[in-house]
Motif scaffolding. Structure first.
Motif, PDB file in Angstrom:
ATOM      1  N   ASP A   1      24.279  47.889  -1.929  1.00 49.40           N
ATOM      2  CA  ASP A   1      23.930  48.155  -3.257  1.00 49.40           C
ATOM      3  C   ASP A   1      23.000  47.030  -3.662  1.00 49.40           C
ATOM      4  OD1 ASP A   1      23.866  48.535  -6.121  1.00 49.40           O
ATOM      5  OD2 ASP A   1      25.559  50.009  -6.094  1.00 49.40           O
ATOM      6  N   THR A   2      21.908  47.017  -4.269  1.00 46.16           N
ATOM      7  CA  THR A   2      20.978  45.891  -4.525  1.00 46.16           C
ATOM      8  C   THR A   2      21.567  45.335  -5.672  1.00 46.16           C
ATOM      9  OG1 THR A   2      19.273  47.390  -5.322  1.00 46.16           O
ATOM     10  CG2 THR A   2      19.180  46.338  -2.891  1.00 46.16           C
ATOM     11  N   GLY A   3      21.966  46.497  -6.722  1.00 41.58           N
ATOM     12  CA  GLY A   3      22.215  46.088  -7.956  1.00 41.58           C
ATOM     13  C   GLY A   3      23.570  45.156  -7.975  1.00 41.58           C
ATOM     14  N   LEU A   4      24.356  45.675  -7.301  1.00 38.70           N
ATOM     15  CA  LEU A   4      25.499  45.044  -7.240  1.00 38.70           C
ATOM     16  C   LEU A   4      25.848  43.701  -6.552  1.00 38.70           C
ATOM     17  CD1 LEU A   4      28.723  44.911  -7.179  1.00 38.70           C
ATOM     18  CD2 LEU A   4      28.932  46.274  -5.287  1.00 38.70           C
ATOM     19  N   ALA A   5      24.842  43.625  -5.372  1.00 36.27           N
ATOM     20  CA  ALA A   5      24.450  42.358  -4.979  1.00 36.27           C
ATOM     21  C   ALA A   5      23.952  41.397  -5.992  1.00 36.27           C
ATOM     22  CB  ALA A   5      23.541  42.464  -3.694  1.00 36.27           C
ATOM     23  N   ALA A   6      22.986  41.749  -6.707  1.00 40.23           N
ATOM     24  CA  ALA A   6      22.524  40.798  -7.624  1.00 40.23           C
ATOM     25  C   ALA A   6      23.468  40.424  -8.478  1.00 40.23           C
ATOM     26  CB  ALA A   6      21.429  41.462  -8.528  1.00 40.23           C
ATOM     27  N   ASP A   7      24.577  41.188  -9.007  1.00 41.29           N
ATOM     28  CA  ASP A   7      25.480  41.011  -9.728  1.00 41.29           C
ATOM     29  C   ASP A   7      26.466  39.887  -9.139  1.00 41.29           C
ATOM     30  OD1 ASP A   7      24.601  42.721 -11.836  1.00 41.29           O
ATOM     31  OD2 ASP A   7      26.017  44.227 -11.399  1.00 41.29           O
ATOM     32  N   LEU A   8      26.648  40.189  -7.730  1.00 38.43           N
ATOM     33  CA  LEU A   8      27.501  39.108  -7.257  1.00 38.43           C
ATOM     34  C   LEU A   8      27.011  37.719  -7.050  1.00 38.43           C
ATOM     35  CD1 LEU A   8      28.735  41.518  -4.156  1.00 38.43           C
ATOM     36  CD2 LEU A   8      30.024  40.399  -5.979  1.00 38.43           C
ATOM     37  N   LEU A   9      25.719  37.612  -7.109  1.00 39.46           N
ATOM     38  CA  LEU A   9      25.079  36.363  -7.055  1.00 39.46           C
ATOM     39  C   LEU A   9      25.104  35.674  -8.240  1.00 39.46           C
ATOM     40  CD1 LEU A   9      21.972  37.336  -4.917  1.00 39.46           C
ATOM     41  CD2 LEU A   9      23.764  35.684  -4.075  1.00 39.46           C
ATOM     42  N   PHE A  10      24.521  36.318  -9.215  1.00 33.00           N
ATOM     43  CA  PHE A  10      24.537  35.696 -10.696  1.00 33.00           C
ATOM     44  C   PHE A  10      25.864  35.560 -11.495  1.00 33.00           C
ATOM     45  CE2 PHE A  10      20.159  35.895  -9.668  1.00 33.00           C
ATOM     46  CZ  PHE A  10      19.511  34.848 -10.310  1.00 33.00           C
ATOM     47  N   GLY A  11      26.630  36.607 -11.335  1.00 31.34           N
ATOM     48  CA  GLY A  11      27.880  36.605 -11.923  1.00 31.34           C
ATOM     49  C   GLY A  11      28.631  35.303 -11.801  1.00 31.34           C
ATOM     50  N   PRO A  12      29.049  34.697 -10.743  1.00 32.30           N
ATOM     51  CA  PRO A  12      29.688  33.368 -10.913  1.00 32.30           C
ATOM     52  C   PRO A  12      28.982  32.312 -11.713  1.00 32.30           C
ATOM     53  CG  PRO A  12      29.614  34.125  -8.620  1.00 32.30           C
ATOM     54  CD  PRO A  12      28.660  34.960  -9.283  1.00 32.30           C
ATOM     55  N   LEU A  13      27.886  32.162 -11.756  1.00 31.91           N
ATOM     56  CA  LEU A  13      27.052  30.982 -12.590  1.00 31.91           C
ATOM     57  C   LEU A  13      27.514  31.227 -13.939  1.00 31.91           C
ATOM     58  CD1 LEU A  13      23.477  31.093 -11.267  1.00 31.91           C
ATOM     59  CD2 LEU A  13      25.406  29.444 -10.687  1.00 31.91           C
ATOM     60  N   TRP A  14      27.472  32.777 -14.417  1.00 30.79           N
ATOM     61  CA  TRP A  14      27.917  32.944 -16.075  1.00 30.79           C
ATOM     62  C   TRP A  14      29.131  32.741 -16.105  1.00 30.79           C
ATOM     63  CZ3 TRP A  14      24.279  32.530 -19.445  1.00 30.79           C
ATOM     64  CH2 TRP A  14      23.039  32.881 -19.053  1.00 30.79           C
ATOM     65  N   PHE A  15      30.048  33.208 -15.155  1.00 31.66           N
ATOM     66  CA  PHE A  15      31.667  32.976 -15.192  1.00 31.66           C
ATOM     67  C   PHE A  15      31.930  31.578 -15.570  1.00 31.66           C
ATOM     68  CE2 PHE A  15      35.762  32.046 -13.410  1.00 31.66           C
ATOM     69  CZ  PHE A  15      36.642  33.191 -14.022  1.00 31.66           C
ATOM     70  N   ARG A  16      31.522  30.693 -14.660  1.00 26.98           N
ATOM     71  CA  ARG A  16      31.540  29.206 -14.515  1.00 26.98           C
ATOM     72  C   ARG A  16      31.104  28.586 -16.021  1.00 26.98           C
ATOM     73  NH1 ARG A  16      30.990  24.541 -10.398  1.00 26.98           N
ATOM     74  NH2 ARG A  16      33.357  24.883  -9.980  1.00 26.98           N
ATOM     75  N   THR A  17      30.074  29.178 -16.620  1.00 25.61           N
ATOM     76  CA  THR A  17      29.173  28.566 -17.664  1.00 25.61           C
ATOM     77  C   THR A  17      30.178  29.023 -19.105  1.00 25.61           C
ATOM     78  OG1 THR A  17      27.130  28.363 -16.547  1.00 25.61           O
ATOM     79  CG2 THR A  17      27.556  28.592 -19.067  1.00 25.61           C
ATOM     80  N   LEU A  18      30.524  30.349 -19.097  1.00 24.99           N
ATOM     81  CA  LEU A  18      31.026  30.859 -20.320  1.00 24.99           C
ATOM     82  C   LEU A  18      32.471  30.941 -20.267  1.00 24.99           C
ATOM     83  CD1 LEU A  18      28.850  34.189 -20.390  1.00 24.99           C
ATOM     84  CD2 LEU A  18      28.622  31.910 -21.893  1.00 24.99           C
ATOM     85  N   LEU A  19      33.318  31.054 -19.058  1.00 21.00           N
ATOM     86  CA  LEU A  19      34.680  30.996 -19.271  1.00 21.00           C
ATOM     87  C   LEU A  19      35.492  29.520 -18.904  1.00 21.00           C
ATOM     88  CD1 LEU A  19      35.379  34.592 -17.957  1.00 21.00           C
ATOM     89  CD2 LEU A  19      35.305  33.841 -20.064  1.00 21.00           C
ATOM     90  N   THR A  20      34.895  29.008 -17.958  1.00 19.73           N
ATOM     91  CA  THR A  20      35.355  27.465 -17.675  1.00 19.73           C
ATOM     92  C   THR A  20      34.815  26.480 -18.210  1.00 19.73           C
ATOM     93  OG1 THR A  20      34.063  27.180 -15.724  1.00 19.73           O
ATOM     94  CG2 THR A  20      36.031  28.495 -15.521  1.00 19.73           C
ATOM     95  N   ARG A  21      33.300  26.827 -18.953  1.00 19.73           N
ATOM     96  CA  ARG A  21      32.553  25.805 -19.664  1.00 19.73           C
ATOM     97  C   ARG A  21      32.439  24.578 -18.776  1.00 19.73           C
ATOM     98  NH1 ARG A  21      30.157  27.707 -24.164  1.00 19.73           N
ATOM     99  NH2 ARG A  21      30.204  25.805 -25.315  1.00 19.73           N
ATOM    100  N   GLN A  22      32.414  24.776 -17.373  1.00 21.32           N
ATOM    101  CA  GLN A  22      32.030  23.873 -16.587  1.00 21.32           C
ATOM    102  C   GLN A  22      30.736  24.122 -16.106  1.00 21.32           C
ATOM    103  OE1 GLN A  22      34.611  23.825 -13.096  1.00 21.32           O
ATOM    104  NE2 GLN A  22      36.405  24.110 -14.276  1.00 21.32           N
TER     105      GLN A  22
END
Length: 192
Positions: free
Chosen positions: A148-169
């Motif tokens: 699923d190309t949409g899910l794959a795109a989310d899997l790639l970029f999601g960790p960047l946003w998670f780290r930026t927004l939730l861990t502030r690292q």
């Protein structure tokens, strides 16, 4: 270009410069339309003529200053393009001048409908669409499995946003490479 148009464009540029300077000096939370107007030497009504909220001013200024740096022109190697896209996003999110500003903008999306609409249209949707298209080309070429190309795109970029927004690292380019390596291992192995 008429004198009025030239003055109007000069005012617009001054407003965007002022908004970025205030964000860098004081942070997004302390940015006000009054402060931008004073720093730019314009009336507040001039700002509202072009932008409905402080977030949309900052977004315009941000995109004007960094838009070309965000883009990754396609090559014939979709997987290398995906890696470079994630590295550029990580570099931007960890940039000392822009990373926290971008994180603050994303946080403001929750409360600023005009900003949310503009961010979705001008940042999220184009980046996601480009990523989905690259994954689809990689899938069609056999470089990755049937995913699923949409899910794959989310899997790639999601960790960047998670780290930026939730861990502030700030996510580093090395972190982006690790995401791509792990995701591609799964995507290449996918069969359904």
């Amino acid at each position: 270009m008429t004198t009025a148009h030239r003055r109007s464009e000069q005012a617009r540029q001054a407003i965007m410069r002022a908004a970025l300077e205030i964000c860098r000096e004081q942070g997004y939370a302390r940015l006000t339309m009054e402060g931008v107007a004073a720093k730019a030497g314009v009336g507040k009504q001039t700002i509202y003529r072009w932008w409905p909220s402080k977030g949309t001013v900052v977004l315009d200024a941000f995109l004007e200053e960094l838009g070309p740096a965000i883009e990754v022109p396609p090559t014939t190697d979709e997987l290398a393009d995906l890696r470079l896209s994630l590295r550029r996003a990580a570099e931007l999110l960890s940039h000392p001048r822009y990373g926290s500003m971008l994180a603050d903008l994303v946080g403001a999306l929750q409360h600023d409908e005009a900003l949310a609409a503009e961010f979705h249209k001008r940042v999220y949707q184009p980046v996601r669409q480009q990523t989905v298209e690259r994954i689809e080309r990689a899938r069609l070429s056999g470089a990755i499995g049937n995913v699923d190309t949409g899910l794959a795109a989310d899997l790639l970029f999601g960790p960047l946003w998670f780290r930026t927004l939730l861990t502030r690292q700030p996510p580093t380019p090395d972190y982006a490479d690790q995401i791509v390596d792990i995701a591609l291992a799964g995507l290449c192995a996918a069969t359904s």
